[in-house]
Design an enzyme around this catalytic site. Structure first.
Site, PDB file in Angstrom:
ATOM      1  N   GLY A   1      -1.992  -0.672   5.449  1.00 47.93           N
ATOM      2  CA  GLY A   1      -1.092  -0.711   4.333  1.00 47.93           C
ATOM      3  C   GLY A   1      -1.928  -0.002   3.028  1.00 47.93           C
ATOM      4  O   GLY A   1      -1.813   1.034   2.614  1.00 47.93           O
ATOM      5  N   ARG A   2      -2.998  -0.701   2.588  1.00 52.69           N
ATOM      6  CA  ARG A   2      -4.020  -0.451   1.173  1.00 52.69           C
ATOM      7  C   ARG A   2      -5.354   0.485   1.238  1.00 52.69           C
ATOM      8  O   ARG A   2      -5.918   0.544   0.534  1.00 52.69           O
ATOM      9  CB  ARG A   2      -4.132  -1.963   1.088  1.00 52.69           C
ATOM     10  CG  ARG A   2      -5.455  -2.727   2.633  1.00 52.69           C
ATOM     11  CD  ARG A   2      -5.746  -4.203   2.338  1.00 52.69           C
ATOM     12  NE  ARG A   2      -6.883  -4.770   2.865  1.00 52.69           N
ATOM     13  CZ  ARG A   2      -5.934  -5.210   3.996  1.00 52.69           C
ATOM     14  NH1 ARG A   2      -4.617  -5.261   4.427  1.00 52.69           N
ATOM     15  NH2 ARG A   2      -6.826  -5.751   5.150  1.00 52.69           N
TER      16      ARG A   2
ATOM     17  N   GLN B   1      -4.702  -5.079  -4.649  1.00 53.86           N
ATOM     18  CA  GLN B   1      -4.861  -5.491  -3.441  1.00 53.86           C
ATOM     19  C   GLN B   1      -5.856  -4.935  -2.531  1.00 53.86           C
ATOM     20  O   GLN B   1      -5.991  -5.790  -1.770  1.00 53.86           O
ATOM     21  CB  GLN B   1      -3.373  -4.595  -3.238  1.00 53.86           C
ATOM     22  CG  GLN B   1      -2.825  -4.933  -1.356  1.00 53.86           C
ATOM     23  CD  GLN B   1      -2.213  -3.253  -1.092  1.00 53.86           C
ATOM     24  OE1 GLN B   1      -2.990  -2.285  -1.367  1.00 53.86           O
ATOM     25  NE2 GLN B   1      -1.367  -3.617  -0.222  1.00 53.86           N
TER      26      GLN B   1
ATOM     27  N   THR C   1      11.187  -0.672   9.395  1.00 53.75           N
ATOM     28  CA  THR C   1      12.034  -2.128   9.308  1.00 53.75           C
ATOM     29  C   THR C   1      11.460  -3.335   8.582  1.00 53.75           C
ATOM     30  O   THR C   1      11.413  -4.364   8.654  1.00 53.75           O
ATOM     31  CB  THR C   1      11.140  -3.087  10.568  1.00 53.75           C
ATOM     32  OG1 THR C   1      10.066  -3.382  11.201  1.00 53.75           O
ATOM     33  CG2 THR C   1      11.996  -2.328  12.296  1.00 53.75           C
ATOM     34  N   THR C   2      10.841  -2.436   7.509  1.00 54.80           N
ATOM     35  CA  THR C   2       9.947  -3.561   6.461  1.00 54.80           C
ATOM     36  C   THR C   2      11.191  -3.798   5.510  1.00 54.80           C
ATOM     37  O   THR C   2      11.929  -3.118   5.073  1.00 54.80           O
ATOM     38  CB  THR C   2       9.307  -3.008   5.825  1.00 54.80           C
ATOM     39  OG1 THR C   2       8.471  -1.975   5.969  1.00 54.80           O
ATOM     40  CG2 THR C   2       8.531  -3.633   4.423  1.00 54.80           C
TER      41      THR C   2
ATOM     42  N   SER D   1       7.454   3.141   5.544  1.00 56.78           N
ATOM     43  CA  SER D   1       7.754   2.263   6.442  1.00 56.78           C
ATOM     44  C   SER D   1       6.657   3.034   7.843  1.00 56.78           C
ATOM     45  O   SER D   1       7.798   3.073   7.951  1.00 56.78           O
ATOM     46  CB  SER D   1       9.120   1.402   6.048  1.00 56.78           C
ATOM     47  OG  SER D   1       8.467   0.139   7.201  1.00 56.78           O
ATOM     48  N   LYS D   2       5.627   2.264   7.919  1.00 62.34           N
ATOM     49  CA  LYS D   2       5.227   2.143   9.560  1.00 62.34           C
ATOM     50  C   LYS D   2       6.637   2.526  10.341  1.00 62.34           C
ATOM     51  O   LYS D   2       6.874   2.981  11.169  1.00 62.34           O
ATOM     52  CB  LYS D   2       3.874   2.141   9.153  1.00 62.34           C
ATOM     53  CG  LYS D   2       3.264   2.318  10.929  1.00 62.34           C
ATOM     54  CD  LYS D   2       2.369   1.485  11.204  1.00 62.34           C
ATOM     55  CE  LYS D   2       1.305   1.453  10.304  1.00 62.34           C
ATOM     56  NZ  LYS D   2      -0.361   0.923  10.794  1.00 62.34           N
TER      57      LYS D   2
ATOM     58  N   GLU E   1      -6.684  -8.466  -0.943  1.00 58.34           N
ATOM     59  CA  GLU E   1      -6.017  -8.807   0.133  1.00 58.34           C
ATOM     60  C   GLU E   1      -6.967  -8.225   1.057  1.00 58.34           C
ATOM     61  O   GLU E   1      -7.108  -8.845   2.499  1.00 58.34           O
ATOM     62  CB  GLU E   1      -5.665  -7.856   0.392  1.00 58.34           C
ATOM     63  CG  GLU E   1      -4.309  -7.518   2.078  1.00 58.34           C
ATOM     64  CD  GLU E   1      -3.289  -6.963   1.929  1.00 58.34           C
ATOM     65  OE1 GLU E   1      -1.781  -7.570   1.852  1.00 58.34           O
ATOM     66  OE2 GLU E   1      -3.129  -5.569   2.211  1.00 58.34           O
TER      67      GLU E   1
ATOM     68  N   GLU F   1      11.807  -5.097   2.436  1.00 56.46           N
ATOM     69  CA  GLU F   1      12.098  -4.819   1.488  1.00 56.46           C
ATOM     70  C   GLU F   1      12.758  -3.089   1.113  1.00 56.46           C
ATOM     71  O   GLU F   1      13.342  -2.671   0.457  1.00 56.46           O
ATOM     72  CB  GLU F   1      10.975  -4.928   0.292  1.00 56.46           C
ATOM     73  CG  GLU F   1      10.601  -6.480   0.225  1.00 56.46           C
ATOM     74  CD  GLU F   1      10.161  -6.841   1.545  1.00 56.46           C
ATOM     75  OE1 GLU F   1       9.485  -8.678   1.218  1.00 56.46           O
ATOM     76  OE2 GLU F   1       9.984  -6.237   2.516  1.00 56.46           O
TER      77      GLU F   1
ATOM     78  N   GLY G   1       0.809  -1.291  -0.208  1.00 51.78           N
ATOM     79  CA  GLY G   1      -0.234  -0.131   0.212  1.00 51.78           C
ATOM     80  C   GLY G   1       1.204   1.222  -0.253  1.00 51.78           C
ATOM     81  O   GLY G   1       0.709   2.592  -0.351  1.00 51.78           O
TER      82      GLY G   1
ATOM     83  N   LYS H   1       7.510 -14.144   4.382  1.00 51.22           N
ATOM     84  CA  LYS H   1       8.198 -13.308   4.868  1.00 51.22           C
ATOM     85  C   LYS H   1       8.950 -13.602   5.620  1.00 51.22           C
ATOM     86  O   LYS H   1      10.191 -14.102   5.782  1.00 51.22           O
ATOM     87  CB  LYS H   1       7.329 -12.365   5.411  1.00 51.22           C
ATOM     88  CG  LYS H   1       6.766 -11.302   4.506  1.00 51.22           C
ATOM     89  CD  LYS H   1       6.009 -10.124   5.269  1.00 51.22           C
ATOM     90  CE  LYS H   1       5.770  -8.500   4.931  1.00 51.22           C
ATOM     91  NZ  LYS H   1       4.664  -8.343   5.427  1.00 51.22           N
TER      92      LYS H   1
ATOM     93  N   HIS I   1      -8.246  -5.864 -27.194  1.00 47.88           N
ATOM     94  CA  HIS I   1      -7.969  -6.406 -28.350  1.00 47.88           C
ATOM     95  C   HIS I   1      -7.148  -7.605 -27.119  1.00 47.88           C
ATOM     96  O   HIS I   1      -5.794  -7.944 -28.233  1.00 47.88           O
ATOM     97  CB  HIS I   1      -7.543  -5.249 -29.234  1.00 47.88           C
ATOM     98  CG  HIS I   1      -7.700  -4.631 -30.313  1.00 47.88           C
ATOM     99  ND1 HIS I   1      -7.909  -4.827 -31.118  1.00 47.88           N
ATOM    100  CD2 HIS I   1      -8.304  -2.994 -29.732  1.00 47.88           C
ATOM    101  CE1 HIS I   1      -8.505  -3.989 -31.367  1.00 47.88           C
ATOM    102  NE2 HIS I   1      -8.912  -2.543 -30.880  1.00 47.88           N
TER     103      HIS I   1
END
Length: 556
Positions: free
Chosen positions: A280-281, A362, A219-220, A215-216, A366, A222, A164, A519, A397
């Protein structure tokens, strides 16, 4: 937790009545016959949403329903206590009970400053404080008052996030590009694939680039990996001999973890926080939307919030039969659980909305990709349709063939703005776009039978291949123009539609435990990959083989 008076939706008498209706008339309804019987069907089954500069027509008339269907769906919503759960959400109650959290993204866009509280404490002041911080900062950057460490104006903005924290800002900045400051170039980095950050940095100048680290927790995995790569690049490019003070002019944090933010080198004054009740979303309405405010200006960002707030008020106060998001959600339940539809198409006839379906994926999957009811039982019906989509007319198409002549029933939403931001060639493009918007929904409804194909001169051998079954349902969404307010209202429509689905299915639409297992395992495997030569044997035979093959190939 808001207790439901039922466990399985299919146990409700109203669900059973709907099933009986489907088994009788419902599955045999033919749209063309319904229109012939009722010339006023369009007027009766369309709804117009209006607020300030927002006007959106929702045409539900090409859906496979009659008056009895709508009545029974409405009764099902009443029995499932959709309104009660909705009211609990707006009251700040912890309806995300598995995490004991309120679901309060609606408070982020409370532009009329209605009283809103969590655990007895008003959240209005805190939300407004962050918005004021966003306004001040975005205006400083856009005006050139905020400069890089060498005194140059910011020209590039790199938003580093994932999920998100990426999908929302990407979609909104693309959708509202007509309102953007084109002197700013935006890059969004989410993928841990090094290519993503490398390609973004290749187009940036360290002296004029601002990084937003979203990142809240800060520590995320990625996001932090990409952020550290950006930091290393910045320090190397800037050639500032190890003096980290320049970081303060080029990195800001969209986070609540002050300790980690400071450790990274970001001044806490440049930290934009948000609460635990912001999923997040749903976070584009929060400080995560800073890239949006920077790109289109805070006034337009505020209009974006206001459009969503207006849809919130509609959802909160309108009776079910006229409640636009509730009707959308009930139709989704009708197709998913009674017609057996497994997918839902959202096709924007607007190039600026090219990331809208990805954003909705998402939001929908999610939220409602759950198989357990709120009281812990495995559901006895399908939940969470597979949502997909691409901009039309290009999509016509590619996969529209499946819609028209495939064996699957695929309910579809088509979205169009009457007024283009780019009325080129005397508006010829927009008229051609609109002609396809109208034609596709009509063709999906009316189809083409054997008599028509024969009248066109098709041979007996060719006739079966040119027949279109028709009776394929669509909802047409026609906006006046895709303004910030219109986009805000559209997103809120789909949020509340998704909420309605989850309430009917009696699932928790607001946690996402399904993303956790991968994860955890990735962290373990990541440690195993550090040793390039050691053979791995602690997994299943396939995973062991793949990891060891990767090590062998990566070391060549």
């Amino acid at each position: 937790m808001v207790a439901a008076s039922f466990s399985q939706a299919s146990e409700l008498d109203e669900w059973k009545a709907l099933q009986a209706h489907y088994n009788g008339d419902g599955k045999n309804l033919v749209l063309t016959d319904l229109f012939k019987k009722n010339p006023a069907r369009f007027d009766e089954l369309s709804r117009t949403f209006e607020a300030d500069d927002v006007e959106i027509l929702f045409d539900f008339s090409k859906n496979i329903v009659n008056d009895e269907t709508i009545s029974l769906l409405t009764k099902l919503a009443e029995a499932a206590n959709v309104k009660g759960l909705r009211d609990a959400m707006f009251a700040g109650e912890p309806i995300n009970f598995t995490e004991n959290r309120a679901v309060y993204h609606v408070a982020l866009r409370n532009t009329s400053n209605q009283p809103m509280s969590v655990d007895g404490k008003s959240v209005v002041e805190g939300v407004n404080e962050v918005l004021e911080h966003m306004k001040e900062f975005s205006e400083q950057v856009r005006s050139g008052e905020w400069k890089g460490h060498t005194g140059k104006k910011i020209k590039s903005i790199v938003n580093i996030g994932i999920g998100g924290s990426d999908l929302g800002p990407v979609m909104v900045t693309e959708a509202l590009k007509p309102y953007a400051d084109r002197n700013l170039t935006l890059h969004f980095v989410s993928n841990i694939d090094g290519t993503h950050i490398a390609e973004a940095l290749r187009e940036c100048d360290a002296e004029t680039t601002l990084f937003l680290i979203a990142s809240k927790t800060f520590t995320t995995a990625e996001t932090c990996t990409n952020a550290n790569t950006a930091k290393e690049w910045f320090l190397k490019q800037s050639a500032i001999n190890g003096d980290n003070s320049a970081i303060e002019k080029h990195f800001v944090a969209l986070s609540t973890n002050k300790e980690e933010v400071e450790k990274f080198g970001i001044n806490p004054a440049n930290m934009f926080g948000f609460e635990s009740w912001v999923g997040g979303r749903y976070s584009v309405w929060s400080a995560i939307g800073l890239s949006v405010a920077l790109y289109i200006g805070f006034d337009n960002f505020h209009k974006f919030l206001a459009g969503a707030h207006a849809m919130d008020n509609h959802f909160k106060t309108t009776e079910i039969k006229d409640n636009i998001p509730m009707l959308g959600g009930l139709l989704s339940v009708w197709y998913s659980n009674f017609f057996g539809a497994q997918t839902h198409l959202v096709a924007p006839f607007d190039q600026y909305l090219h990331r809208f379906p990805a954003y909705l994926q998402q939001l929908s999957m999610e939220s409602n990709g759950k198989a357990v009811t709120r009281d812990g039982q495995y559901v006895k019906y399908t939940t969470g349709p597979i949502l997909f989509g691409e901009p039309a007319t290009n999509a016509q198409h590619s996969f529209f063939q499946l819609l028209h002549q495939g064996t699957k029933l695929i309910p579809a939403d088509f979205i169009l703005a009457a007024q283009s931001h780019n009325p080129v060639a005397n508006n010829k493009h927009q008229k051609m776009l609109a002609s396809n918007f109208f034609a596709q929904s009509e063709a999906l409804m009316v189809g083409k039978d054997e008599a028509q194909v024969a009248a066109e001169g098709a041979s007996a051998e060719l006739k079966p291949h040119k027949v279109f079954m028709g009776n394929r349902p669509t909802t047409s969404i026609l906006a006046q123009k895709i303004t910030p307010g219109t986009l805000g209202a559209l997103i809120a429509y789909y949020e509340h539609l998704t909420f309605t689905e989850g309430a009917i299915w009696n699932i928790n639409s607001f946690d996402q435990w399904g993303v956790e297992l991968g994860k955890v395992l990735a962290k373990k495997i990541g440690a195993e990959l550090e040793d390039d030569k050691a053979q791995v044997s602690g997994h299943d035979n396939s995973t062991n083989g793949l990891i060891n093959a990767f090590k062998a190939k990566a070391s060549l």
